[in-house]
Design an enzyme around this catalytic site. Sequence first.
Site, PDB file in Angstrom:
ATOM      1  CG  ASP A   1      -1.867  -1.176   1.217  1.00 15.91           C
ATOM      2  OD1 ASP A   1      -2.425  -1.455   0.153  1.00 15.91           O
ATOM      3  OD2 ASP A   1      -2.019  -1.819   2.275  1.00 15.91           O
TER       4      ASP A   1
ATOM      5  CE  LYS B   1      -7.831   8.550  -3.890  1.00 18.00           C
ATOM      6  NZ  LYS B   1      -7.830   8.668  -5.346  1.00 18.00           N
TER       7      LYS B   1
ATOM      8  CG  MET C   1      -9.560   4.067   8.816  1.00 14.90           C
ATOM      9  SD  MET C   1     -10.325   2.801   7.787  1.00 14.90           S
ATOM     10  CE  MET C   1     -11.027   1.727   9.019  1.00 14.90           C
TER      11      MET C   1
HETATM   12  N1  SAH Z   1      -4.569  -2.566   9.816  1.00 16.76           N
HETATM   13  C1  SAH Z   1      -4.214  -1.299  10.392  1.00 16.76           C
HETATM   14  C2  SAH Z   1      -5.363  -0.319  10.367  1.00 16.76           C
HETATM   15  C3  SAH Z   1      -5.792   0.055   8.997  1.00 16.76           C
HETATM   16  S1  SAH Z   1      -7.020   1.279   8.981  1.00 16.76           S
HETATM   17  C4  SAH Z   1      -3.704  -1.517  11.817  1.00 16.76           C
HETATM   18  O1  SAH Z   1      -3.857  -2.573  12.380  1.00 16.76           O
HETATM   19  O2  SAH Z   1      -3.098  -0.573  12.327  1.00 16.76           O
HETATM   20  C5  SAH Z   1      -6.064   2.726   8.730  1.00 16.76           C
HETATM   21  C6  SAH Z   1      -6.124   3.585   9.973  1.00 16.76           C
HETATM   22  O3  SAH Z   1      -5.173   3.141  10.916  1.00 16.76           O
HETATM   23  C7  SAH Z   1      -5.783   5.033   9.735  1.00 16.76           C
HETATM   24  O4  SAH Z   1      -6.887   5.747   9.247  1.00 16.76           O
HETATM   25  C8  SAH Z   1      -5.425   5.456  11.125  1.00 16.76           C
HETATM   26  O5  SAH Z   1      -6.547   5.640  11.928  1.00 16.76           O
HETATM   27  C9  SAH Z   1      -4.698   4.245  11.630  1.00 16.76           C
HETATM   28  N2  SAH Z   1      -3.259   4.359  11.379  1.00 16.76           N
HETATM   29  C10 SAH Z   1      -2.512   3.574  10.601  1.00 16.76           C
HETATM   30  N3  SAH Z   1      -1.225   3.970  10.634  1.00 16.76           N
HETATM   31  C11 SAH Z   1      -1.182   5.024  11.474  1.00 16.76           C
HETATM   32  C12 SAH Z   1      -0.151   5.880  11.931  1.00 16.76           C
HETATM   33  N4  SAH Z   1       1.100   5.714  11.534  1.00 16.76           N
HETATM   34  N5  SAH Z   1      -0.463   6.857  12.785  1.00 16.76           N
HETATM   35  C13 SAH Z   1      -1.713   7.040  13.203  1.00 16.76           C
HETATM   36  N6  SAH Z   1      -2.724   6.274  12.813  1.00 16.76           N
HETATM   37  C14 SAH Z   1      -2.470   5.279  11.954  1.00 16.76           C
END
Ligand code: SAH
Length: 487
Positions: A33, A55, A170
């Site tokens: 991604d 994206k 998110m």
């Molecule tokens: N599978 C991922 C979540 C995916 S959804 C996990 O387990 O972490 C994507 C969301 O994760 C983003 O919108 C945000 O809310 C959070 N996220 C992912 N990376 C992040 C980061 N470096 N800092 C803050 N929030 C993050």
Amino acid sequence: MTVYLVGAGPGDPGLLTLRGAEVLACADVVVYDRLSAASLLDLAPAAAERISVGKQPGGPRTSQDDINALLVARGRAGQQVVRLKGGDPFVFARGGEEAAALAAAGVAFEVVPGITSSVAVPAYAGIPVTMRYSSTSFTVVTGHEDGAEGEGSVNWEAVAALGGTVVVLMGAARCRAICSRLIAAGMAPDTPAAAVQWGTRPNQRTLRSTLAALPDAGPEPPATIVIGEVAALDLTWFESRPLFGRRIVVTRAQPQAAAMAAELRRRGAEAIELPVIAFEPPEDVERLARAAAEAGRYDWAVFTSPTGVARFFEHLHDARSLGGVRVAAIGPVTAAALADRNVVADLVPGQYVAEALLEALCDAAGPRASQRVLIPRAEIARDVLPDGLVAAGWDVDVVPAYRTVAPVPDPGAAALLVEAEVIAFTSSSTVTNFVDAYGTDAVPDIVASIGPVTTATARDRGLQVALEASEHTAEGLIAALEDFFTR
Ligand code: SAH
């Protein structure tokens, strides 16, 4: 062959699991991604195909069906496929759908769990998601409720009623609606709330507020929102590291660049490795080999860089050739390179420059006439030391041990340099090669120099030097940077 659904963690490349690194190392294809860290992609073999399905800014997003089809096709083709996903692959990441598609197609798969941002991002902001007595549960919910992503609808009333810590992923874009709904459902407006943006990365930023006021702080994605008593805790450690958030360009040759970058990262900096020098064998390798074989003829062997040590010892087939030769090193790093080869330097000057080494050698030799000295060093180097020793009556053999060359300029450098704040020059040739390759305008605002000779070269090239190390080693330069930014 197998398709691996691998959790990459929230951003800090160190948060990949060992199993994740293991499967990446034998991948034929990596499907990743947009937010995947470049250094994780580097763990795959150079020949592996890398396919971005994130994206792109301004571009289309690859649909989930297309991603599923791609994984199935590559798995069927017998390739070792790594599907790299942010955080954990089964936490709001549609890993479940990918696994289901693979299972339906009869393609073998393995899930490599990752460190989820819902726990790790608050941790990097100094917020534990649970706390004995005050916060006995944490609920992870999606803030992305509209149909497009199909995450389903969240029962915010139930979330509010449960108490404990609420972690919203998110949720940046819909922060206002979410906070209002939690307040309407009975949560106190003054409940502590925090939004951590770009968590675990050098550009992490934590907004601290209350449930009622957090939307006004304007959180931007990607952000992890934490609501509850724990959000008031500020056990800061990541954002308070001395070089936190500083983007520093490292110009020295590999592998020293990687070592220096690692030290900078340990202090919170974002280190950008852009080596502008590389080492190659000298024009006359035979001469170096001969000098090594006949080292016993000399009274002194004098080393002025770790690379000189490394190249000389590659040709020293019998350690006894060094027998009674006295050994000098220009500084502690060169002495350490000797120590790695079980040679203890007899002499290291107090100041790590050629002038000091010359003086120390003359002092150590005393009035004894005609000392024979071997200096294995870079093909082109300053002549202060050999000239001075000749003037003092020494019999000097300067033997080129390596050549310093300028690598081909990196086409991606310009993009990295505009974002950088600091550049660390660790020798005169790093200054010269950098300016020749990228121009003076590409030099970041803050120029850091390892010592007076490098500083003079930088000034000659029209650069303003903001800081100079008082100990002329990479470590000394890092200490000077820490000093500069914490002052
Ligand atoms: N599978 C991922 C979540 C995916 S959804 C996990 O387990 O972490 C994507 C969301 O994760 C983003 O919108 C945000 O809310 C959070 N996220 C992912 N990376 C992040 C980061 N470096 N800092 C803050 N929030 C993050």
